[in-house]
Motif scaffolding. Structure first.
Motif, PDB file in Angstrom:
ATOM      1  N   LEU A  50     -14.116  27.300  13.262  1.00 42.27           N
ATOM      2  CA  LEU A  50     -14.286  25.757  13.871  1.00 42.27           C
ATOM      3  C   LEU A  50     -15.578  25.478  14.116  1.00 42.27           C
ATOM      4  N   THR A  51     -16.129  24.516  13.455  1.00 41.85           N
ATOM      5  CA  THR A  51     -17.410  24.075  13.065  1.00 41.85           C
ATOM      6  C   THR A  51     -18.062  23.244  14.016  1.00 41.85           C
ATOM      7  N   PRO A  52     -19.375  23.196  14.196  1.00 40.89           N
ATOM      8  CA  PRO A  52     -19.989  22.307  15.104  1.00 40.89           C
ATOM      9  C   PRO A  52     -19.537  20.818  14.887  1.00 40.89           C
ATOM     10  N   GLY A  53     -19.200  20.210  15.736  1.00 37.70           N
ATOM     11  CA  GLY A  53     -18.837  18.779  15.568  1.00 37.70           C
ATOM     12  C   GLY A  53     -17.534  18.619  14.923  1.00 37.70           C
ATOM     13  N   GLN A  54     -16.826  19.398  14.918  1.00 40.92           N
ATOM     14  CA  GLN A  54     -15.305  19.490  14.609  1.00 40.92           C
ATOM     15  C   GLN A  54     -14.455  18.810  15.847  1.00 40.92           C
ATOM     16  N   ARG A  55     -13.445  18.133  15.344  1.00 40.22           N
ATOM     17  CA  ARG A  55     -12.733  17.786  16.626  1.00 40.22           C
ATOM     18  C   ARG A  55     -11.487  18.586  16.598  1.00 40.22           C
ATOM     19  N   LEU A  56     -10.897  19.015  17.891  1.00 38.93           N
ATOM     20  CA  LEU A  56      -9.881  19.853  17.638  1.00 38.93           C
ATOM     21  C   LEU A  56      -8.540  18.971  17.860  1.00 38.93           C
ATOM     22  N   PRO A  57      -7.624  19.819  17.401  1.00 36.67           N
ATOM     23  CA  PRO A  57      -6.145  18.959  17.568  1.00 36.67           C
ATOM     24  C   PRO A  57      -6.003  18.624  19.021  1.00 36.67           C
ATOM     25  N   ALA A  58      -5.071  17.448  19.327  1.00 38.86           N
ATOM     26  CA  ALA A  58      -4.814  17.063  20.477  1.00 38.86           C
ATOM     27  C   ALA A  58      -4.324  17.846  21.367  1.00 38.86           C
ATOM     28  N   GLU A  59      -3.989  17.668  22.732  1.00 37.15           N
ATOM     29  CA  GLU A  59      -3.605  18.698  23.480  1.00 37.15           C
ATOM     30  C   GLU A  59      -1.837  19.260  23.107  1.00 37.15           C
ATOM     31  N   PRO A  60      -1.225  18.307  22.951  1.00 35.02           N
ATOM     32  CA  PRO A  60       0.216  18.544  22.583  1.00 35.02           C
ATOM     33  C   PRO A  60       0.276  19.271  21.541  1.00 35.02           C
ATOM     34  N   ASP A  61      -0.237  19.183  20.398  1.00 39.54           N
ATOM     35  CA  ASP A  61      -0.463  19.586  19.080  1.00 39.54           C
ATOM     36  C   ASP A  61      -0.931  21.235  19.260  1.00 39.54           C
ATOM     37  N   GLY A  91     -12.464   7.725  24.979  1.00 41.52           N
ATOM     38  CA  GLY A  91     -12.400   6.193  24.052  1.00 41.52           C
ATOM     39  C   GLY A  91     -11.537   6.376  22.998  1.00 41.52           C
ATOM     40  N   VAL A  92     -11.305   5.501  22.184  1.00 44.27           N
ATOM     41  CA  VAL A  92     -10.725   5.450  20.723  1.00 44.27           C
ATOM     42  C   VAL A  92     -10.979   6.707  20.092  1.00 44.27           C
ATOM     43  N   ARG A  93     -12.303   6.851  19.758  1.00 45.64           N
ATOM     44  CA  ARG A  93     -12.607   8.089  19.155  1.00 45.64           C
ATOM     45  C   ARG A  93     -13.274   9.083  19.701  1.00 45.64           C
ATOM     46  N   GLY A  94     -12.312   9.497  20.929  1.00 38.88           N
ATOM     47  CA  GLY A  94     -12.802  10.607  21.742  1.00 38.88           C
ATOM     48  C   GLY A  94     -11.829  11.964  21.290  1.00 38.88           C
ATOM     49  N   GLY A  95     -11.846  12.688  22.300  1.00 39.03           N
ATOM     50  CA  GLY A  95     -11.075  14.146  21.788  1.00 39.03           C
ATOM     51  C   GLY A  95     -12.213  15.157  22.431  1.00 39.03           C
ATOM     52  N   THR A  96     -11.729  16.375  22.188  1.00 37.57           N
ATOM     53  CA  THR A  96     -12.453  17.566  22.424  1.00 37.57           C
ATOM     54  C   THR A  96     -13.201  18.046  21.095  1.00 37.57           C
ATOM     55  N   PHE A  97     -14.559  18.300  20.847  1.00 39.53           N
ATOM     56  CA  PHE A  97     -15.166  18.651  19.859  1.00 39.53           C
ATOM     57  C   PHE A  97     -16.024  20.016  20.032  1.00 39.53           C
ATOM     58  N   VAL A  98     -16.178  20.591  18.950  1.00 37.90           N
ATOM     59  CA  VAL A  98     -16.936  21.854  19.100  1.00 37.90           C
ATOM     60  C   VAL A  98     -18.517  20.976  19.302  1.00 37.90           C
ATOM     61  N   VAL A  99     -19.054  22.011  20.149  1.00 38.45           N
ATOM     62  CA  VAL A  99     -20.387  21.336  20.496  1.00 38.45           C
ATOM     63  C   VAL A  99     -21.414  21.739  19.387  1.00 38.45           C
ATOM     64  N   GLU A 100     -22.291  20.811  19.095  1.00 43.29           N
ATOM     65  CA  GLU A 100     -23.476  20.982  18.169  1.00 43.29           C
ATOM     66  C   GLU A 100     -24.643  21.536  19.032  1.00 43.29           C
ATOM     67  N   PRO A 101     -24.941  22.927  18.094  1.00 45.31           N
ATOM     68  CA  PRO A 101     -26.207  23.621  18.794  1.00 45.31           C
ATOM     69  C   PRO A 101     -27.259  22.801  19.157  1.00 45.31           C
ATOM     70  N   ASP A 102     -27.889  23.168  20.662  1.00 47.17           N
ATOM     71  CA  ASP A 102     -28.935  22.561  21.082  1.00 47.17           C
ATOM     72  C   ASP A 102     -29.819  23.617  21.619  1.00 47.17           C
ATOM     73  N   ALA A 103     -31.023  23.746  20.947  1.00 48.51           N
ATOM     74  CA  ALA A 103     -32.145  24.708  21.373  1.00 48.51           C
ATOM     75  C   ALA A 103     -32.444  24.704  22.816  1.00 48.51           C
ATOM     76  N   SER A 104     -32.544  23.307  23.228  1.00 52.99           N
ATOM     77  CA  SER A 104     -32.991  23.145  24.763  1.00 52.99           C
ATOM     78  C   SER A 104     -31.887  23.829  25.721  1.00 52.99           C
ATOM     79  N   LYS A 105     -30.740  23.616  25.429  1.00 48.91           N
ATOM     80  CA  LYS A 105     -29.615  23.785  26.181  1.00 48.91           C
ATOM     81  C   LYS A 105     -29.510  25.180  26.277  1.00 48.91           C
ATOM     82  N   VAL A 106     -29.668  26.038  25.108  1.00 43.89           N
ATOM     83  CA  VAL A 106     -29.774  27.491  25.118  1.00 43.89           C
ATOM     84  C   VAL A 106     -30.790  28.013  26.034  1.00 43.89           C
ATOM     85  N   GLU A 107     -32.025  27.388  25.889  1.00 48.85           N
ATOM     86  CA  GLU A 107     -33.216  27.987  26.693  1.00 48.85           C
ATOM     87  C   GLU A 107     -33.043  27.928  28.104  1.00 48.85           C
ATOM     88  N   GLY A 108     -32.253  26.650  28.739  1.00 47.84           N
ATOM     89  CA  GLY A 108     -31.923  26.364  29.940  1.00 47.84           C
ATOM     90  C   GLY A 108     -31.092  27.125  30.534  1.00 47.84           C
TER      91      GLY A 108
END
Length: 246
Positions: A50-61, A91-108
């Motif tokens: 599962l790659t960064p930015g990829q959308r996971l299947p809907a909860e029922p699926d 929203g319409v294009r919402g869902g659950t996505f794999v987070v994109e790496p963010d260096a500042s968040k890792v440091e925090g």
């Protein structure tokens, strides 16, 4: 011995009829299903399935895929969200996505964790100093191999003595700027991400002291020795000066 006796003997041990203990069997406790789902999703993300930015299947699926309820999926995703591995958008294009790496968040995240370890005395001041040295010493060697790169002039400028009439916080920040530049000059982002929060906590553990003018003179002299070795491309001298300084 008939078959039932043989089975019983196999379950209870050899001939001593003593029951098997957990030490004799390689078993693991059954965990809640949402923890198992979270672990599998975590492994898929870390493994790159599962790659960064990829959308996971809907909860029922996903519930059908794992053979669990939607509530179980929801709890698993909540865990991964708290770990910063997935995020939910509405929203319409919402869902659950794999987070994109963010260096500042890792440091925090590292900074918060290290501070909690420090204030709860789970890790000693000496541990932080040793970790600081273990990061800054090789970083200075890498910086020397690059002769400071585009940060050479800034390293020298950061060696100037701070205004001793200023606040202790300002003086400590001045010193921190030099070490942060050193990490940046190494060109290694991981050393920079780990080094800044480690050194910040190490300095905070000694922030109760009031540095004197003599201290700042010595501190800046040592900074200059490190900077000059880096700019000269002498990695051994840079590492030795950094180790002695910390």
């Amino acid at each position: 011995m008939d078959r039932s006796d043989a089975v019983t003997s196999g379950l209870t041990g050899d001939d001593d009829s003593s029951p098997l203990t957990s030490a004799k069997l390689d078993v693991r406790p059954i965990r809640s299903s949402y923890l198992q789902v979270a672990e599998q999703l975590r492994d898929l993300i870390r493994g790159g399935d599962l790659t960064p930015g990829q959308r996971l299947p809907a909860e029922p699926d996903m519930a059908a895929l794992f053979g669990v309820s939607k509530g179980t999926i929801r709890e698993a995703l909540r865990i991964l969200s708290s770990e910063g591995m997935v995020t939910t958008r509405r929203g319409v294009r919402g869902g659950t996505f794999v987070v994109e790496p963010d260096a500042s968040k890792v440091e925090g995240t590292l900074s918060n964790a290290f501070n909690i370890l420090a204030v709860t005395n789970k890790v000693t001041a000496d541990d932080f100093l040793n970790a600081w040295k273990a990061i800054d010493v090789p970083a200075s060697g890498l910086a020397a191999r690059r002769r400071g790169g585009e940060h050479a002039d800034a390293l020298l400028a950061a060696c100037q003595a701070p205004d001793v009439d200023g606040s202790r916080e300002q003086s400590l920040e001045f010193s921190a700027d030099f070490h942060n530049l050193l990490l940046r000059a190494s060109g290694n982002q991981l050393l920079e991400l780990m080094g800044r929060p480690v050194s910040a906590v190490a300095r905070a553990r000694f922030s109760g002291t009031s540095p004197t003018e003599e201290f700042w003179h010595t501190n800046c002299t040592e900074h200059r020795r490190i900077a000059e070795a880096i700019i000269a491309g002498d990695s051994e001298a840079a590492e030795a000066a950094t180790a002695e300084h910390i």
